[in-house]
Design an enzyme around this catalytic site. Sequence first.
Site, mmCIF file in Angstrom:
data_model
loop_
_atom_site.group_PDB
_atom_site.id
_atom_site.type_symbol
_atom_site.label_atom_id
_atom_site.label_comp_id
_atom_site.label_asym_id
_atom_site.label_seq_id
_atom_site.Cartn_x
_atom_site.Cartn_y
_atom_site.Cartn_z
ATOM 1 N N ASN A 213 0.838 -1.201 0.000
ATOM 2 C CA ASN A 213 0.000 0.000 0.000
ATOM 3 C C ASN A 213 0.874 1.253 0.000
ATOM 4 O O ASN A 213 2.100 1.172 -0.101
ATOM 5 C CB ASN A 213 -0.968 -0.019 1.185
ATOM 6 C CG ASN A 213 -0.245 -0.030 2.527
ATOM 7 O OD1 ASN A 213 0.934 0.326 2.628
ATOM 8 N ND2 ASN A 213 -0.948 -0.435 3.571
ATOM 9 N N GLN A 258 -9.788 -6.163 -11.663
ATOM 10 C CA GLN A 258 -8.698 -5.386 -11.072
ATOM 11 C C GLN A 258 -9.197 -4.430 -9.992
ATOM 12 O O GLN A 258 -8.461 -4.073 -9.081
ATOM 13 C CB GLN A 258 -7.948 -4.613 -12.155
ATOM 14 C CG GLN A 258 -7.260 -5.515 -13.173
ATOM 15 C CD GLN A 258 -6.370 -6.560 -12.535
ATOM 16 O OE1 GLN A 258 -5.463 -6.241 -11.774
ATOM 17 N NE2 GLN A 258 -6.636 -7.830 -12.829
ATOM 18 N N HIS A 261 -9.402 -5.746 -5.920
ATOM 19 C CA HIS A 261 -8.270 -6.039 -5.045
ATOM 20 C C HIS A 261 -8.474 -5.499 -3.637
ATOM 21 O O HIS A 261 -7.910 -6.022 -2.682
ATOM 22 C CB HIS A 261 -6.971 -5.495 -5.641
ATOM 23 C CG HIS A 261 -6.400 -6.398 -6.694
ATOM 24 N ND1 HIS A 261 -5.741 -7.559 -6.387
ATOM 25 C CD2 HIS A 261 -6.400 -6.315 -8.048
ATOM 26 C CE1 HIS A 261 -5.352 -8.161 -7.497
ATOM 27 N NE2 HIS A 261 -5.739 -7.435 -8.524
ATOM 28 N N GLU A 327 -0.436 -0.389 -15.667
ATOM 29 C CA GLU A 327 0.156 -1.653 -15.216
ATOM 30 C C GLU A 327 -0.224 -2.783 -16.168
ATOM 31 O O GLU A 327 0.631 -3.527 -16.633
ATOM 32 C CB GLU A 327 -0.332 -1.959 -13.800
ATOM 33 C CG GLU A 327 0.198 -3.259 -13.240
ATOM 34 C CD GLU A 327 -0.432 -3.613 -11.906
ATOM 35 O OE1 GLU A 327 0.129 -4.471 -11.205
ATOM 36 O OE2 GLU A 327 -1.490 -3.048 -11.560
ATOM 37 N N HIS A 328 -1.520 -2.942 -16.401
ATOM 38 C CA HIS A 328 -2.027 -3.936 -17.352
ATOM 39 C C HIS A 328 -2.743 -3.207 -18.486
ATOM 40 O O HIS A 328 -3.571 -2.328 -18.234
ATOM 41 C CB HIS A 328 -3.035 -4.878 -16.687
ATOM 42 C CG HIS A 328 -2.541 -5.542 -15.436
ATOM 43 N ND1 HIS A 328 -2.854 -5.062 -14.164
ATOM 44 C CD2 HIS A 328 -1.763 -6.627 -15.252
ATOM 45 C CE1 HIS A 328 -2.293 -5.847 -13.266
ATOM 46 N NE2 HIS A 328 -1.625 -6.803 -13.893
ATOM 47 N N ASP A 363 -2.175 -12.324 -14.052
ATOM 48 C CA ASP A 363 -2.188 -12.288 -12.595
ATOM 49 C C ASP A 363 -1.742 -13.612 -11.992
ATOM 50 O O ASP A 363 -1.041 -13.638 -10.979
ATOM 51 C CB ASP A 363 -3.597 -11.983 -12.077
ATOM 52 C CG ASP A 363 -3.975 -10.519 -12.216
ATOM 53 O OD1 ASP A 363 -3.066 -9.677 -12.373
ATOM 54 O OD2 ASP A 363 -5.182 -10.219 -12.155
ATOM 55 N N GLU A 417 41.151 16.625 -18.085
ATOM 56 C CA GLU A 417 40.451 16.661 -16.805
ATOM 57 C C GLU A 417 41.392 16.983 -15.636
ATOM 58 O O GLU A 417 41.001 16.875 -14.476
ATOM 59 C CB GLU A 417 39.745 15.325 -16.576
ATOM 60 C CG GLU A 417 38.680 15.058 -17.647
ATOM 61 C CD GLU A 417 37.942 13.738 -17.462
ATOM 62 O OE1 GLU A 417 38.112 13.108 -16.394
ATOM 63 O OE2 GLU A 417 37.196 13.342 -18.371
ATOM 64 N N HIS A 422 46.280 9.943 -13.136
ATOM 65 C CA HIS A 422 45.591 8.998 -14.006
ATOM 66 C C HIS A 422 46.487 8.631 -15.196
ATOM 67 O O HIS A 422 46.687 7.452 -15.510
ATOM 68 C CB HIS A 422 44.281 9.619 -14.544
ATOM 69 C CG HIS A 422 43.128 9.565 -13.595
ATOM 70 N ND1 HIS A 422 43.166 10.163 -12.368
ATOM 71 C CD2 HIS A 422 41.901 8.979 -13.716
ATOM 72 C CE1 HIS A 422 42.005 9.960 -11.756
ATOM 73 N NE2 HIS A 422 41.216 9.245 -12.548
#
Length: 433
Positions: A213, A258, A261, A327-328, A363, A417, A422
């Site tokens: 949630n 859906q 839920h 989502e779907h 699902d 740089e 380096h």
Amino acid sequence: MFVLDTSAPHFREKLADFCAGARPDAVFVKNVAKILGEVERRGDAALCAYTKKFDGVDVSPKRLRVTAKELDAAAKQVSPKQKKAFTEAIRCVRAFHEKTLPTSWRGKNPHGATVGENFYPLRRVGINVPGGQVPLVSTVIMTTVLAQMAGVPEIAVCTPPDKSGGTHPGLLAALALCGVKEVYRMGGIQAMGAFAFGTKTVPAVDKLFGPGNAYTTEAKRQLFGTVGVDLLPGPSEIMVLCDASANAQWAALDLLAQAEHGTGKERIYLVSTSREKLAQILAEVKFSAAKFSQGNRLNDVLEKGFVAIHAKNLEDAVAVANYVAPEHLELQVKKSAQAKLTKAITTAGAILLGSQTPTVLGDFTAGPSHTLPTGRTGRFFSGLRVTDFLRRSSIVQYDAKSLPKAADVVAAFSALESLPAHGESLKARLAKR
């Protein structure tokens, strides 16, 4: 329910308002942070105290972990029909994800050096399986099977205790059948904190997975960096995109599936290029909702979280789908249009093609994980994959023959740089010869 038209003034603004929903305010964010802080400081004591406060159950530290005896008993009690369904879903999930497993590799870069990648399973993961009003057995399969396929050695699962302080036997049976041995009776913010920081009873994990949630999602968001997090999946969403060929009853039932839920935060989208079909589906939604025992829960979502959109053509419908990033996404359109739409819509978590493919297949059993991006995060997230349970290291190996070929590049960048050490680290190796 809201009814919109892509041709109407201010359509995009109205759609954006609907998609935005309720955003966490400062007090909400602060309260989540407070609980996480308590769990970090007080460990098991805070974890159990907040479980009593939010779940209404007294759970002592000794009762937090489900015993091996309880898992074994649940696996033996599950009915043959349920066990067959569980094992068939596991088989389909494994079959799909076997095709996505990456392999370590080696090759040569333009300098002749050896380069490649190694893939490693995460050491320890924590997976949240929401409690709510029903046991989300399918979520167990859609997450833990992927972790096992990746080779994760320690898979810990948490799920809130029921009112008696126990755990639904069907859920435990699925966990046992999936080979999960570490299960905790905890959920919500406090569970995410326990997994992230570790307590005396709950060892810390490296990454958090699983839907939840708004509180759970916010906790994971705040914990990112302390641990890894997955795609922050929230309440379920569906978009049914249809033309005049759609079956109104089937479309309505898919929307309701859906909406049921039960969080009350689900988002339901109906997009049609046919005004007549739109009206038919809306009538079917109203008629069918009255038949289900979850009617009140459905009605809450249908009143506040349902938008029906008339699109003047498929191009407008595509624009809506790409903005929402559902989502779907069900494409209940003529077969001749399906390939074009599948190519044009690039943000959906899962695309279900044709009237014979209801979302419920994704699902429960089709194969791809049903843990998918929600809340428009499909713009930058994808559904859960085996690779989410892996990490990658790049491999580089130069030798005497390939090293000189990189010298000019290294010299140019180190000078540009202002990083002289380096450049010198390579020059020294060349001079040694």
